[in-house]
Design a protein around this motif. Structure first.
Motif, PDB file in Angstrom:
ATOM      1  N   UNK A  46      67.725  55.860  27.050  1.00  0.00           N
ATOM      2  CA  UNK A  46      67.908  54.792  28.030  1.00  0.00           C
ATOM      3  C   UNK A  46      66.951  54.951  29.201  1.00  0.00           C
ATOM      4  N   UNK A  47      66.683  56.169  29.569  1.00  0.00           N
ATOM      5  CA  UNK A  47      65.792  56.416  30.700  1.00  0.00           C
ATOM      6  C   UNK A  47      64.336  56.173  30.330  1.00  0.00           C
ATOM      7  N   UNK A  48      63.966  56.501  29.103  1.00  0.00           N
ATOM      8  CA  UNK A  48      62.569  56.409  28.678  1.00  0.00           C
ATOM      9  C   UNK A  48      62.206  55.088  28.022  1.00  0.00           C
ATOM     10  N   UNK A  49      63.208  54.314  27.644  1.00  0.00           N
ATOM     11  CA  UNK A  49      62.934  53.105  26.884  1.00  0.00           C
ATOM     12  C   UNK A  49      62.321  51.999  27.716  1.00  0.00           C
ATOM     13  N   UNK A  50      61.701  51.033  27.063  1.00  0.00           N
ATOM     14  CA  UNK A  50      61.053  49.927  27.773  1.00  0.00           C
ATOM     15  C   UNK A  50      61.979  49.116  28.685  1.00  0.00           C
ATOM     16  N   UNK A  51      63.243  48.823  28.304  1.00  0.00           N
ATOM     17  CA  UNK A  51      64.072  48.035  29.233  1.00  0.00           C
ATOM     18  C   UNK A  51      64.268  48.720  30.580  1.00  0.00           C
ATOM     19  N   UNK A  52      64.433  50.024  30.581  1.00  0.00           N
ATOM     20  CA  UNK A  52      64.619  50.731  31.848  1.00  0.00           C
ATOM     21  C   UNK A  52      63.330  50.738  32.652  1.00  0.00           C
ATOM     22  N   UNK A  67      75.143  62.006  23.258  1.00  0.00           N
ATOM     23  CA  UNK A  67      75.202  61.387  24.579  1.00  0.00           C
ATOM     24  C   UNK A  67      73.958  61.730  25.390  1.00  0.00           C
ATOM     25  N   UNK A  68      73.504  62.973  25.293  1.00  0.00           N
ATOM     26  CA  UNK A  68      72.288  63.373  26.004  1.00  0.00           C
ATOM     27  C   UNK A  68      71.082  62.619  25.464  1.00  0.00           C
ATOM     28  N   UNK A  84      65.684  49.879  37.061  1.00  0.00           N
ATOM     29  CA  UNK A  84      67.064  50.018  37.511  1.00  0.00           C
ATOM     30  C   UNK A  84      67.437  51.469  37.773  1.00  0.00           C
ATOM     31  N   UNK A  85      66.681  52.409  37.232  1.00  0.00           N
ATOM     32  CA  UNK A  85      67.021  53.815  37.404  1.00  0.00           C
ATOM     33  C   UNK A  85      66.106  54.517  38.392  1.00  0.00           C
ATOM     34  N   UNK A  86      65.192  53.811  39.001  1.00  0.00           N
ATOM     35  CA  UNK A  86      64.277  54.412  39.949  1.00  0.00           C
ATOM     36  C   UNK A  86      64.973  54.637  41.271  1.00  0.00           C
ATOM     37  N   UNK A  87      64.584  55.692  41.937  1.00  0.00           N
ATOM     38  CA  UNK A  87      65.131  55.968  43.266  1.00  0.00           C
ATOM     39  C   UNK A  87      64.411  55.098  44.277  1.00  0.00           C
TER      40      UNK A  87
END
Length: 88
Positions: free
Chosen positions: A71-77, A64-65, A82-85
């Motif tokens: 998910x955080x490092x991949x190109x779609x993100x 899971x980690x 979507x995960x940026x503050x």
């Protein structure tokens, strides 16, 4: 096809009939929506503890980690941000 709902709503007492039906049906529906899962849990109560164990082992494991990091490092993100503050 769309004429029958219009006839029901605008043709006299349609909205009153719908209201009378829903004021009786919605409380019964909510009781069912609460009682049905409780019944399923009661029937399978011997499997509740193992299920929670599986949930926590799966949610907090190394896979899971790694999935979160991917998910955080991949190109779609990176493309969607979507995960940026948001800026302050």
């Amino acid at each position: 096809m769309s004429g029958s709902p219009a006839l029901l709503l605008f043709g006299g007492r349609g909205s009153e009939r719908i209201g009378a039906f829903t004021e009786k049906f919605v409380p019964l529906m909510s009781i069912f929506y609460i009682a049905a899962p409780l019944w399923v849990i009661a029937v399978h109560r011997d499997q509740v503890s193992p299920a929670f164990g599986l949930i926590f082992r799966s949610a907090f494991g190394i896979r899971a980690a790694a999935g979160g990091v991917a998910a955080r490092r991949g190109p779609p993100a990176q493309r969607s941000n979507c995960l940026e503050r948001p800026p302050n």
